[in-house]
Design a protein around this motif. Structure first.
Motif, PDB file in Angstrom:
ATOM      1  N   PRO A  62       0.816  -1.162   0.037  1.00 57.94           N
ATOM      2  CA  PRO A  62      -0.045   0.190  -0.036  1.00 57.94           C
ATOM      3  C   PRO A  62       0.727   1.340  -0.179  1.00 57.94           C
ATOM      4  N   ALA A  63       2.054   1.253   0.608  1.00 62.54           N
ATOM      5  CA  ALA A  63       2.718   2.485   0.662  1.00 62.54           C
ATOM      6  C   ALA A  63       3.187   2.904  -0.604  1.00 62.54           C
ATOM      7  N   ASN A  64       3.614   1.818  -1.481  1.00 65.00           N
ATOM      8  CA  ASN A  64       3.815   2.442  -2.976  1.00 65.00           C
ATOM      9  C   ASN A  64       2.588   3.096  -3.681  1.00 65.00           C
ATOM     10  N   TRP A  65       1.413   2.588  -3.231  1.00 65.70           N
ATOM     11  CA  TRP A  65       0.427   3.229  -4.103  1.00 65.70           C
ATOM     12  C   TRP A  65       0.225   4.564  -3.456  1.00 65.70           C
ATOM     13  N   VAL A  66       0.519   4.809  -2.127  1.00 68.20           N
ATOM     14  CA  VAL A  66      -0.006   6.091  -1.652  1.00 68.20           C
ATOM     15  C   VAL A  66       1.333   7.075  -2.045  1.00 68.20           C
ATOM     16  N   GLN A  67       2.610   6.588  -2.450  1.00 71.57           N
ATOM     17  CA  GLN A  67       3.575   7.242  -3.125  1.00 71.57           C
ATOM     18  C   GLN A  67       3.308   7.738  -4.458  1.00 71.57           C
ATOM     19  N   LEU A  68       2.516   6.708  -5.040  1.00 70.34           N
ATOM     20  CA  LEU A  68       2.307   6.996  -6.541  1.00 70.34           C
ATOM     21  C   LEU A  68       1.237   8.214  -6.300  1.00 70.34           C
ATOM     22  N   ILE A  69       0.418   8.105  -5.574  1.00 72.47           N
ATOM     23  CA  ILE A  69      -0.577   9.123  -5.387  1.00 72.47           C
ATOM     24  C   ILE A  69      -0.227  10.487  -5.392  1.00 72.47           C
ATOM     25  N   GLN A  70       1.033  10.432  -4.182  1.00 75.08           N
ATOM     26  CA  GLN A  70       1.568  11.628  -4.008  1.00 75.08           C
ATOM     27  C   GLN A  70       2.212  12.429  -5.186  1.00 75.08           C
ATOM     28  N   PHE A  71       3.126  11.448  -5.764  1.00 77.99           N
ATOM     29  CA  PHE A  71       3.829  11.574  -7.094  1.00 77.99           C
ATOM     30  C   PHE A  71       2.796  12.397  -8.062  1.00 77.99           C
ATOM     31  N   ARG A 117      10.896  15.470  -3.023  1.00 82.79           N
ATOM     32  CA  ARG A 117      11.891  14.956  -2.088  1.00 82.79           C
ATOM     33  C   ARG A 117      11.265  15.580  -0.494  1.00 82.79           C
ATOM     34  N   ARG A 118      10.736  16.577  -0.299  1.00 87.05           N
ATOM     35  CA  ARG A 118      10.020  16.917   0.810  1.00 87.05           C
ATOM     36  C   ARG A 118       8.701  15.950   1.088  1.00 87.05           C
ATOM     37  N   TRP A 119       7.928  15.844   0.284  1.00 93.06           N
ATOM     38  CA  TRP A 119       6.710  14.983   0.633  1.00 93.06           C
ATOM     39  C   TRP A 119       6.542  13.623   0.189  1.00 93.06           C
ATOM     40  N   THR A 120       6.615  13.458  -1.198  1.00 94.24           N
ATOM     41  CA  THR A 120       6.372  12.040  -1.862  1.00 94.24           C
ATOM     42  C   THR A 120       7.370  11.079  -1.288  1.00 94.24           C
ATOM     43  N   PHE A 121       8.964  11.273  -1.221  1.00 92.86           N
ATOM     44  CA  PHE A 121       9.743  10.260  -0.974  1.00 92.86           C
ATOM     45  C   PHE A 121      10.539  10.700   0.067  1.00 92.86           C
ATOM     46  N   ASN A 122       9.733  11.363   1.200  1.00 91.04           N
ATOM     47  CA  ASN A 122      10.524  12.063   2.349  1.00 91.04           C
ATOM     48  C   ASN A 122      11.250  11.174   3.204  1.00 91.04           C
ATOM     49  N   ALA A 123      10.684   9.787   3.404  1.00 90.63           N
ATOM     50  CA  ALA A 123      11.405   8.960   4.101  1.00 90.63           C
ATOM     51  C   ALA A 123      12.614   8.509   3.546  1.00 90.63           C
ATOM     52  N   SER A 174       4.897  10.759 -20.649  1.00 81.38           N
ATOM     53  CA  SER A 174       6.218  10.651 -19.962  1.00 81.38           C
ATOM     54  C   SER A 174       6.190  10.475 -18.673  1.00 81.38           C
ATOM     55  N   THR A 175       4.895  10.601 -17.923  1.00 78.35           N
ATOM     56  CA  THR A 175       5.068  10.952 -16.469  1.00 78.35           C
ATOM     57  C   THR A 175       5.452   9.240 -15.665  1.00 78.35           C
ATOM     58  N   PRO A 176       4.732   8.025 -16.355  1.00 78.48           N
ATOM     59  CA  PRO A 176       5.320   6.626 -15.662  1.00 78.48           C
ATOM     60  C   PRO A 176       6.433   6.572 -15.609  1.00 78.48           C
ATOM     61  N   LEU A 177       7.356   6.755 -16.861  1.00 75.49           N
ATOM     62  CA  LEU A 177       8.609   6.802 -16.768  1.00 75.49           C
ATOM     63  C   LEU A 177       9.413   7.669 -15.839  1.00 75.49           C
ATOM     64  N   ASN A 178       8.955   8.743 -15.716  1.00 71.87           N
ATOM     65  CA  ASN A 178       9.413   9.578 -14.606  1.00 71.87           C
ATOM     66  C   ASN A 178       9.192   8.958 -13.306  1.00 71.87           C
ATOM     67  N   PHE A 179       8.176   8.557 -12.934  1.00 64.92           N
ATOM     68  CA  PHE A 179       7.760   8.251 -11.617  1.00 64.92           C
ATOM     69  C   PHE A 179       8.726   6.821 -11.184  1.00 64.92           C
ATOM     70  N   LEU A 180       8.814   5.996 -12.315  1.00 64.90           N
ATOM     71  CA  LEU A 180       9.619   4.625 -12.097  1.00 64.90           C
ATOM     72  C   LEU A 180      10.954   4.865 -12.005  1.00 64.90           C
ATOM     73  N   GLY A 181      11.717   6.058 -12.643  1.00 67.16           N
ATOM     74  CA  GLY A 181      12.908   6.262 -12.654  1.00 67.16           C
ATOM     75  C   GLY A 181      13.131   6.981 -11.140  1.00 67.16           C
ATOM     76  N   ASN A 182      12.447   8.010 -10.608  1.00 73.49           N
ATOM     77  CA  ASN A 182      12.634   8.488  -9.293  1.00 73.49           C
ATOM     78  C   ASN A 182      12.527   7.592  -8.006  1.00 73.49           C
ATOM     79  N   LYS A 183      11.564   6.874  -8.408  1.00 68.83           N
ATOM     80  CA  LYS A 183      11.187   6.035  -7.128  1.00 68.83           C
ATOM     81  C   LYS A 183      12.280   4.905  -6.969  1.00 68.83           C
ATOM     82  N   LEU A 184      12.886   4.248  -8.240  1.00 72.30           N
ATOM     83  CA  LEU A 184      13.762   3.175  -8.141  1.00 72.30           C
ATOM     84  C   LEU A 184      15.119   3.854  -8.202  1.00 72.30           C
ATOM     85  N   TRP A 185      15.238   5.065  -8.412  1.00 71.58           N
ATOM     86  CA  TRP A 185      16.964   5.533  -8.553  1.00 71.58           C
ATOM     87  C   TRP A 185      17.097   6.711  -7.760  1.00 71.58           C
TER      88      TRP A 185
END
Length: 191
Positions: A62-71, A117-123, A174-185
């Motif tokens: 579920p945390a990944n889905w929350v991050q996707l919504i925030q992103f 940086r401040r909100w979506t991927f803060n942890a 181009s948004t899905p590519l952007n999300f995956l790249g930022n989440k995974l890298w």
């Protein structure tokens, strides 16, 4: 391991070990762990070679889905900023649509980095150094922007779509590519 009280045979099924508790093997009242050999459904392969498995496991959290919504919310704001700056550069400043794309991208990517940086991927972001994350975020966004620019030019020059709607479609695509790249890298946890 095998003795009169316990019989354990471990086999792998889809990368995990299954153990069944059965009746006592020796009749001394203690349950024995028994397992029938289960043929593996797929040959075992390193996780790095099976990204689809990693993606499927990630979708269960579920945390990944929350991050996707925030992103998506951050991206939605960035999308509005991008379109506003693009339209301003195109219609007020009167610059070429490709240059307007770059200016709009620079403004939006700066906004999106700070908010993500401040909100979506803060942890995850707290565990990394900001300049490394900024460089990675910029590189991921640059790749996504390159894809978006190609889509924009294709729509405007080949298909004949008006520039602002073409910009909106290119950024959205181009948004899905952007999300995956930022989440995974870009914002992955250090460790």
């Amino acid at each position: 391991m095998h003795d009169e009280a316990t019989a354990v045979e471990l086999t792998r099924r889809n990368g995990s070990t299954a153990i069944d508790i059965a009746a006592p093997a020796s009749g001394n009242g203690h349950p024995a762990l028994e397992m029938e050999p289960i043929p593996p459904a797929l040959p075992a392969a390193p996780a790095a070679l099976r990204p689809h498995v990693r993606l499927l496991h990630g979708m269960r959290r579920p945390a990944n889905w929350v991050q996707l919504i925030q992103f998506g919310l951050v991206g939605g704001l960035g999308f509005v900023i991008n379109l506003a700056v693009f339209a301003f550069c195109l219609h007020v400043v009167m610059i070429d649509y490709r240059a307007a794309y770059v200016v709009a991208w620079l403004v939006a990517v700066s906004n999106n980095f700070l908010l993500n940086r401040r909100w979506t991927f803060n942890a995850h972001a707290r565990s990394g150094q900001i300049h490394f994350q900024a460089l990675r975020f910029f590189l991921v966004s640059l790749v996504a922007a390159g894809v978006g620019l190609l889509l924009l030019m294709l729509q405007v020059e080949v298909i004949g779509v008006s520039k602002v709607p073409a910009q909106a479609l290119a950024v959205a695509a181009s948004t899905p590519l952007n999300f995956l790249g930022n989440k995974l890298w870009s914002f992955r946890p250090q460790g």
